[in-house]
Design a protein around this motif. Structure first.
Motif, PDB file in Angstrom:
ATOM      1  N   TYR A   1      56.276  63.115  41.432  1.00  0.00           N
ATOM      2  CA  TYR A   1      56.594  62.720  40.070  1.00  0.00           C
ATOM      3  C   TYR A   1      56.268  61.240  39.913  1.00  0.00           C
ATOM      4  CZ  TYR A   1      60.884  61.011  42.252  1.00  0.00           C
ATOM      5  OH  TYR A   1      61.785  60.376  43.071  1.00  0.00           O
ATOM      6  N   ARG A   2      56.010  60.829  38.681  1.00  0.00           N
ATOM      7  CA  ARG A   2      55.667  59.435  38.417  1.00  0.00           C
ATOM      8  C   ARG A   2      56.869  58.551  38.740  1.00  0.00           C
ATOM      9  NH1 ARG A   2      51.181  57.601  35.924  1.00  0.00           N
ATOM     10  NH2 ARG A   2      50.670  59.533  34.871  1.00  0.00           N
ATOM     11  N   SER A   3      56.623  57.437  39.424  1.00  0.00           N
ATOM     12  CA  SER A   3      57.694  56.593  39.907  1.00  0.00           C
ATOM     13  C   SER A   3      57.598  55.185  39.327  1.00  0.00           C
ATOM     14  CB  SER A   3      57.631  56.505  41.430  1.00  0.00           C
ATOM     15  OG  SER A   3      58.603  55.631  41.921  1.00  0.00           O
TER      16      SER A   3
ATOM     17  N   TRP B   1      53.153  57.519  42.358  1.00  0.00           N
ATOM     18  CA  TRP B   1      53.785  58.831  42.358  1.00  0.00           C
ATOM     19  C   TRP B   1      54.603  58.941  43.638  1.00  0.00           C
ATOM     20  CZ3 TRP B   1      52.878  62.332  38.368  1.00  0.00           C
ATOM     21  CH2 TRP B   1      51.874  61.960  37.469  1.00  0.00           C
TER      22      TRP B   1
ATOM     23  N   THR C   1      55.972  69.579  32.986  1.00  0.00           N
ATOM     24  CA  THR C   1      56.970  68.929  33.840  1.00  0.00           C
ATOM     25  C   THR C   1      56.649  67.466  34.120  1.00  0.00           C
ATOM     26  OG1 THR C   1      55.814  69.562  35.875  1.00  0.00           O
ATOM     27  CG2 THR C   1      57.502  71.090  35.040  1.00  0.00           C
ATOM     28  N   GLY C   2      55.379  67.087  33.977  1.00  0.00           N
ATOM     29  CA  GLY C   2      54.956  65.738  34.324  1.00  0.00           C
ATOM     30  C   GLY C   2      54.751  65.562  35.817  1.00  0.00           C
ATOM     31  N   TYR C   3      54.736  66.657  36.575  1.00  0.00           N
ATOM     32  CA  TYR C   3      54.580  66.595  38.034  1.00  0.00           C
ATOM     33  C   TYR C   3      53.115  66.749  38.437  1.00  0.00           C
ATOM     34  CZ  TYR C   3      59.641  67.370  38.752  1.00  0.00           C
ATOM     35  OH  TYR C   3      60.999  67.260  38.767  1.00  0.00           O
TER      36      TYR C   3
ATOM     37  N   GLY D   1      57.355  61.743  45.967  1.00  0.00           N
ATOM     38  CA  GLY D   1      57.869  63.098  46.089  1.00  0.00           C
ATOM     39  C   GLY D   1      57.948  63.506  47.536  1.00  0.00           C
TER      40      GLY D   1
ATOM     41  N   TYR E   1      47.955  68.205  37.675  1.00  0.00           N
ATOM     42  CA  TYR E   1      48.991  67.631  36.829  1.00  0.00           C
ATOM     43  C   TYR E   1      49.520  68.740  35.926  1.00  0.00           C
ATOM     44  CZ  TYR E   1      51.349  64.842  33.334  1.00  0.00           C
ATOM     45  OH  TYR E   1      52.290  64.325  32.490  1.00  0.00           O
TER      46      TYR E   1
ATOM     47  N   THR F   1      51.396  68.630  41.445  1.00  0.00           N
ATOM     48  CA  THR F   1      51.746  69.602  42.480  1.00  0.00           C
ATOM     49  C   THR F   1      50.473  70.171  43.089  1.00  0.00           C
ATOM     50  OG1 THR F   1      51.799  71.489  40.973  1.00  0.00           O
ATOM     51  CG2 THR F   1      53.858  70.277  41.269  1.00  0.00           C
TER      52      THR F   1
END
Length: 143
Positions: free
Chosen positions: A135-137, A26, A113-115, A28, A109, A117
């Motif tokens: 966010y997934r990387s 992840w 949004t798939g984030y 961000g 999770y 936070t």
């Protein structure tokens, strides 16, 4: 009655497996309270989630420098919620003017949004609190 039992077991199996797999990389930002957007810290979180146990590493990259820290992280996962704690510094490249702060994270999770936070608070540096958005990387975690 048999139909109800079959439906119940099928639904409960689906529900039990519906927790999102949060393992992987992840990336961000850490948004320290009081910092401007351009001063946010670039942050990477490599997670290995096995049941409720979480292990991994973090990498923080300091604004307008080539300085960074890599720390080991450990915690727990439950219902797409993570509680993590940075434990030890494994590698660092920093100026003597910077201090390494270990932090505790509470992340959630967000399915829409798939984030990931949440918020963080330092357990070693006073006043270091803020928000985190990841966010997934598909990048590779750099040691």
């Amino acid at each position: 009655m048999k139909f109800f039992l079959v439906f119940f077991f099928a639904f409960s199996t689906w529900f039990a497996s519906s927790q999102t797999n949060l393992s992987g990389l992840w990336q961000g930002v850490l948004m320290k309270a009081g910092d401007k957007e351009l001063e946010y810290t670039v942050f990477f979180l490599q997670l290995d989630v096995q049941g409720n146990n979480v292990n991994g590493k973090t990498r923080e990259e300091f604004y307008k420098t080539d300085f960074y820290t890599i720390q080991r992280v450990k915690g727990s996962a439950e219902s797409n919620q993570l509680k993590l704690q940075q434990l030890t510094v494994e590698k660092k490249k920093i100026s003597s003017k910077l201090s390494v702060c270990s932090m505790d994270f509470q992340l959630a999770y967000i399915d829409s949004t798939g984030y990931l936070t949440g918020k963080y608070v330092s357990n070693t540096c006073r006043g270091n609190t803020g928000k985190i958005v990841l966010y997934r990387s598909k990048a590779r975690f750099q040691e």
